[in-house]
Design an enzyme around this catalytic site. Structure first.
Site, short mmCIF file in Angstrom:
data_model
loop_
_atom_site.label_atom_id
_atom_site.label_comp_id
_atom_site.label_asym_id
_atom_site.label_seq_id
_atom_site.Cartn_x
_atom_site.Cartn_y
_atom_site.Cartn_z
N GLN A 1 7.95 19.84 68.88
CA GLN A 1 8.13 20.03 67.20
C GLN A 1 6.77 20.28 66.93
O GLN A 1 6.51 20.40 65.70
CB GLN A 1 9.05 18.85 66.87
CG GLN A 1 10.23 19.68 67.00
CD GLN A 1 10.70 21.04 66.90
OE1 GLN A 1 10.30 21.63 66.37
NE2 GLN A 1 12.22 21.09 67.56
N ASP B 1 6.18 13.65 73.33
CA ASP B 1 7.03 15.46 73.05
C ASP B 1 6.12 15.42 71.69
O ASP B 1 6.55 14.93 70.84
CB ASP B 1 8.29 14.69 72.68
CG ASP B 1 9.39 15.19 72.82
OD1 ASP B 1 8.52 16.29 72.49
OD2 ASP B 1 10.47 14.81 72.10
N HIS C 1 14.61 13.15 69.72
CA HIS C 1 15.16 14.20 70.24
C HIS C 1 15.86 13.70 71.64
O HIS C 1 15.52 12.49 72.08
CB HIS C 1 14.29 15.35 71.07
CG HIS C 1 15.04 16.80 71.04
ND1 HIS C 1 16.17 17.11 72.14
CD2 HIS C 1 15.22 17.84 70.91
CE1 HIS C 1 16.81 17.92 71.99
NE2 HIS C 1 16.56 18.58 71.55
N LYS D 1 8.75 27.51 72.53
CA LYS D 1 8.44 26.23 70.74
C LYS D 1 7.04 26.93 70.43
O LYS D 1 6.90 26.78 69.26
CB LYS D 1 8.27 24.88 70.61
CG LYS D 1 9.32 24.02 71.30
CD LYS D 1 11.04 24.13 70.08
CE LYS D 1 12.02 23.66 71.14
NZ LYS D 1 13.44 23.23 70.51
N CYS E 1 20.22 18.28 68.20
CA CYS E 1 20.04 16.98 69.12
C CYS E 1 19.51 15.74 68.48
O CYS E 1 18.11 15.43 69.41
CB CYS E 1 19.32 17.94 70.18
SG CYS E 1 20.71 19.08 71.50
#
Length: 532
Positions: free
Chosen positions: A331, A328, A251, A354, A492
């Site tokens: 997700q 990260d 991202h 999220k 993004c």
């Protein structure tokens, strides 16, 4: 975890049924599975209820239904499952106290009846889909509405998830009953607010299995979390000529912060390439590492193709060169179990919105020995021990990195969201979403003029596609007219899309409250749009 690969096959009425076996082997395996849930101390009672020579499949199936619903297959015996408290859906309780319990009736109602291919019917899983998403959906007030005359189908979960009433009520309770600033107040409401805020920190710690709550920093979200690490760690340790490695699947929030700090410090930013399926080429990752590589920062899951990156291998390779790694997890956090100690991650970041929590709250996990050495990113209240005009002595982590008045309400809301996910079981959610995603890919692939983008080896609940002759933004608008919310754009993640030859895509993403009917509605709407 029950392994049903050999003993069961999918069945629309119950989820799994006994596989044909001329020698009766499946029956013996079914009996063995039943015995796993009855310890030696209760063998006599079990045999009295289900004698080996008089095994009744109807009774056994009922027992398994109860087991999959979170209770005991034998009501006279104590529950000895995975340690989670049993949720009694029939017992009276306030609507906001607990989410709807999982249900074994996963095959009832396949939406509008689009037929499954034989390939999908033959898929086997290590874990039964136990979520009753139609019941769970009732916990989410925003889903109970019509958009453009149609029942809302929310398939934009990759951008943000909706919030259950349990989270909404928890935030409302804070503002109604104990709203206060925290830590330094000498009154009752301050103490209550402080306790709730720190309890939320402990919930995050346990959810990702951090060693201590001192390794959990609250921030506004993943973007701020990565910026914190880039500024507090990168600016402190990078020098001219050093290198930082990200990936093409990341991202923008994991690219731009490192670009900026590299430009400031005279360092070089490199990227792990991706192949035509949307998988990282990890052999190239090893070639990118040099004696000047100082940091690696990669996404756990790609937000455009759903690729689950082999972050364990990435961490192991980096650590073999004494290079710290940030993962990260924006997700991945809602879709698959995360254990930061098992991974060996040095930093792990994610956003509350999220994972069914509120906007404006996120988490940075950092290993304590690293946080202790890092200078703060922002200055102000709470992050100090002592201040004079000449100097400042900083507080210890995590307070050192939480300058100013914190977002108390949304931290509490995040804790409630993690409670909600824990109650349903992240493994149950993972299995449900996996099956739904494969069903969606199967059905979408059959539509003429629709091209699926990416086919990673391991993936979560993301599908990307384009339609021949219909611009991506227009597709999103037309689906909205059918009451279906998807993301349509570059997400993004422009380097990821461009690596596969695209600028934009339509991206439906699935969550625990989505159903096969939602997928069927999407498929019918696309056929309507394309005239097929």
């Amino acid at each position: 975890m029950i392994n049903i690969q050999q003993s069961f096959v999918p069945d629309p009425g119950f989820g799994y049924t006994q596989a044909p076996s001329p020698d009766g082997g499946a029956l013996e395996k079914l009996k063995a599975l039943a015995q796993q849930y009855c310890p030696e101390d209760y063998q006599a009672e079990r045999q009295a209820m289900l004698p080996d020579e008089e095994l009744h499949l109807e009774e056994l199936e009922a027992g398994f239904r109860a087991l999959l619903s979170g209770g005991s297959p034998f009501p006279d015996l104590p529950y000895i499952g995975d340690g989670r408290p049993k949720y009694d859906a029939a017992a009276p309780h306030p609507e906001s106290e607990a989410p709807h319990a999982p249900s074994a009736n996963i095959g009832e109602g396949f939406g509008i009846g689009i037929p499954e291919s034989q390939k999908l019917k033959d898929l086997h899983y290590d874990e039964v889909d136990t979520l009753n998403s139609e019941e769970i959906k009732k916990d989410f007030p925003v889903l109970n509405q019509k958009v453009n005359g149609h029942d809302l189908v929310w398939l934009d979960n990759g951008a943000t998830t909706q919030k259950p009433i349990q989270v909404i009520d928890k935030i409302s309770d804070y503002y109604k009953n104990y709203n206060s600033n925290i830590h330094r107040g000498a009154h009752t409401l301050a103490a209550r607010a402080t306790d709730a805020y720190e309890e939320a920190r402990e919930k995050v710690q346990h959810f990702i299995n951090a060693a201590t709550s001192e390794e959990i920093i609250f921030v506004r979200g993943t973007t701020e979390g990565i910026n914190l690490v880039a500024q507090a760690y990168g600016r402190q340790y990078l020098t001219p000529g050093d290198e930082v490695i990200v990936s093409e699947l990341d991202h923008h929030a994991n690219i731009v912060p490192w670009q900026r700090v590299c430009q400031e410090k005279g360092a070089t930013l490199k990227a792990i390439p991706t192949d035509k399926n949307g998988d990282l080429v990890l052999s190239e990752f090893e070639r990118l590492i040099t004696p000047r590589t100082r940091f690696v920062s990669v996404g756990h899951v790609n937000n455009t193709f759903g690729t689950i990156n082999d972050v364990q291998r990435i961490i192991d390779i980096a650590h073999s060169h004494n290079i710290p790694v940030l993962i990260d997890g924006a997700q991945s956090i809602a879709h698959t179990p995360v254990d930061v100690q098992q991974l060996g991650a040095d930093f792990f970041v994610f956003s509350g919105h999220k994972i069914y929590g509120p906007n404006g709250i996120g988490v940075v996990y950092g290993r304590k020995e690293l946080l202790d050495k890092m200078q703060p990113w922002q200055g102000g209240g709470n992050m100090i021990k002592d201040v004079t005009i000449e100097r400042t002595e900083y507080n210890v982590p995590p307070a050192r990195f939480e300058a100013g008045t914190p977002n108390v309400a949304d931290a509490i809301g995040l804790g409630a969201a993690l409670d909600y996910v824990n109650h349903l079981g992240i493994r149950n959610i993972e299995a449900h979403e996996h099956k739904l995603t494969e069903y969606a890919r199967e059905q979408l692939a059959q539509i003429p003029g629709l091209t699926l983008i990416g086919n990673p080896k391991q993936r979560v609940s993301v599908v990307s596609f384009v339609l021949d002759g219909i611009p991506v933004p227009e597709t999103g608008t037309l689906l909205d007219k059918e009451g279906i919310a998807v993301r349509a754009g570059h997400h993004c993640a422009q380097p990821a899309l461009r690596a596969l030859g695209y600028e934009m895509s339509v991206r439906p993403t699935f969550a625990l409250y989505n159903t096969r009917e939602d997928v069927d509605r999407l498929v019918i709407a696309i056929k309507k749009i394309t005239g097929r």
